[in-house]
Design an enzyme around this catalytic site. Structure first.
Site, PDB file in Angstrom:
ATOM      1  N   TYR A   1       0.824  -1.204   0.000  1.00  0.00           N
ATOM      2  CA  TYR A   1       0.000   0.000   0.000  1.00  0.00           C
ATOM      3  C   TYR A   1       0.862   1.261   0.000  1.00  0.00           C
ATOM      4  CZ  TYR A   1      -4.406  -2.457   1.049  1.00  0.00           C
ATOM      5  OH  TYR A   1      -5.536  -3.245   1.015  1.00  0.00           O
ATOM      6  N   GLY A   2       1.651   1.425  -1.034  1.00  0.00           N
ATOM      7  CA  GLY A   2       2.471   2.626  -1.109  1.00  0.00           C
ATOM      8  C   GLY A   2       2.633   3.091  -2.531  1.00  0.00           C
TER       9      GLY A   2
END
Length: 332
Positions: free
Chosen positions: A52-53
């Site tokens: 999640y980046g």
């Protein structure tokens, strides 16, 4: 009170993806205040991801590390679920035993020991690897004490039953909202109710449509992943906003916000389907939005529930939930 991996999980949880998987990452001070407020309001099920980046795939895990480093007193109060099991460059699922072990170890590395990994789940089922093989490998790691329990993500009813035959499944994460009712029609909710497996409902607010944050394509920031989703295309979004308009009208009549109505509708399913537990995980980046989403939700009447169901049936949502090459991995 529902417990997941032995930790109490409130009626609502909290999704962390929006802090870091966006064009502009949320500053720590704001993110921390938002996370603290969620915990204070009882949203003790946190949902993160190894990938999640934007600048770095592990941005979200690093945020989690920094939060619990600063606030260690919250570590034992939160059930942390992390999605992984994917190639960090391509996001293609990899369910091989050696791959899921590498994903778990990488997750533990970035958590740095400041927060226990409570739940691990493969974000998607690898079509090249039998689910029994993947779940068996995860069970070995649970037995080793690397994390506490296993969840599933975006799976069909048959896969849920196959996985549950291998070991205990703590939760099943799916998209479920007024904008996505597939799980009510494809047997997934029924399977989870039958097996007493809690459902974790992601994107319960239609990715912002049901909060009023998205009223036109102009409201979608450049660089947002939503730009690639068919439901948010120039052609489909105006048609899909018809459902949002109907929800807004009903919320005004009842005397709540559209987001609160959408969440109350999801929770009403527990009353209607014995054995079913649903934990919606709305994401927020400000304490003010958390206050709205996680406020005590007034139970929905049978009449209002039926009326909402009729609205959902009458307005067809146009376009797929994801871009085409990802659609094949849904409901695996």
């Amino acid at each position: 009170m529902t417990t997941i991996a032995g930790i109490p999980a409130g009626p609502l949880g909290f999704g962390l993806m929006g802090f870091t998987w966006r064009p502009v990452v949320t500053p720590d001070e704001q993110a921390f205040a938002t996370m603290k407020r969620a915990i204070e309001l009882g949203a003790t099920f946190f949902n993160s991801g190894e990938f999640y980046g934007t600048a770095d795939p592990t941005d979200n895990l690093q945020l989690v590390n920094r939060f619990f480093t600063k606030y260690p007193e919250y570590a034992d109060k939160v059930c942390l679920s992390v999605k992984g099991g994917a190639d960090l460059k391509t996001l293609a699922p990899d369910g091989r035993p050696e791959a899921v072990r590498a994903s778990v170890m990488n997750t533990l590395k970035y958590l740095g020991g400041v927060k226990k990994l409570d739940i691990f789940e493969c974000a998607r089922v690898d079509p090249k690897v039998p689910i029994e093989t993947t779940i068996g490998a995860l069970k070995e790691m649970v037995d080793e004490g690397l994390f506490s329990g296993i969840s599933l993500s975006e799976v069909g009813a048959a896969t849920i039953r196959r996985a549950a035959a291998v070991t205990k499944i703590e939760a099943v994460e799916i998209e479920y909202s007024l904008f996505c009712v597939d799980a009510a029609n494809n047997g997934v909710l029924e399977a989870c109710a039958e097996l007493k497996i809690p459902v974790v409902a992601y994107s319960p607010l239609g990715r912002g449509i049901l909060t009023g944050a998205i009223k036109s394509n102009a409201d979608i920031p450049e660089g947002s992943i939503l730009k690639h989703f068919e439901q948010f295309s120039d052609e489909n979004l105006p048609l899909n906003l018809k459902l949002a308009d109907a929800v807004f009208t009903m919320a005004k009549k009842i005397g709540c916000t559209p987001a609160q109505l959408a969440l109350a509708w999801i929770k009403k399913h527990e009353e209607k389907m014995p054995g079913l537990t649903i934990i919606p995980i709305p994401g927020s980046t400000t304490p003010e939005r958390v206050n709205e989403n996680l406020a005590e939700i007034k139970p929905l009447s049978d009449e209002n529930f039926s009326e909402l169901n009729e609205i959902v049936k009458s307005i067809e949502i146009k376009g797929g939930r994801y871009f085409s090459h990802a659609a094949a991995l849904l409901w695996a």
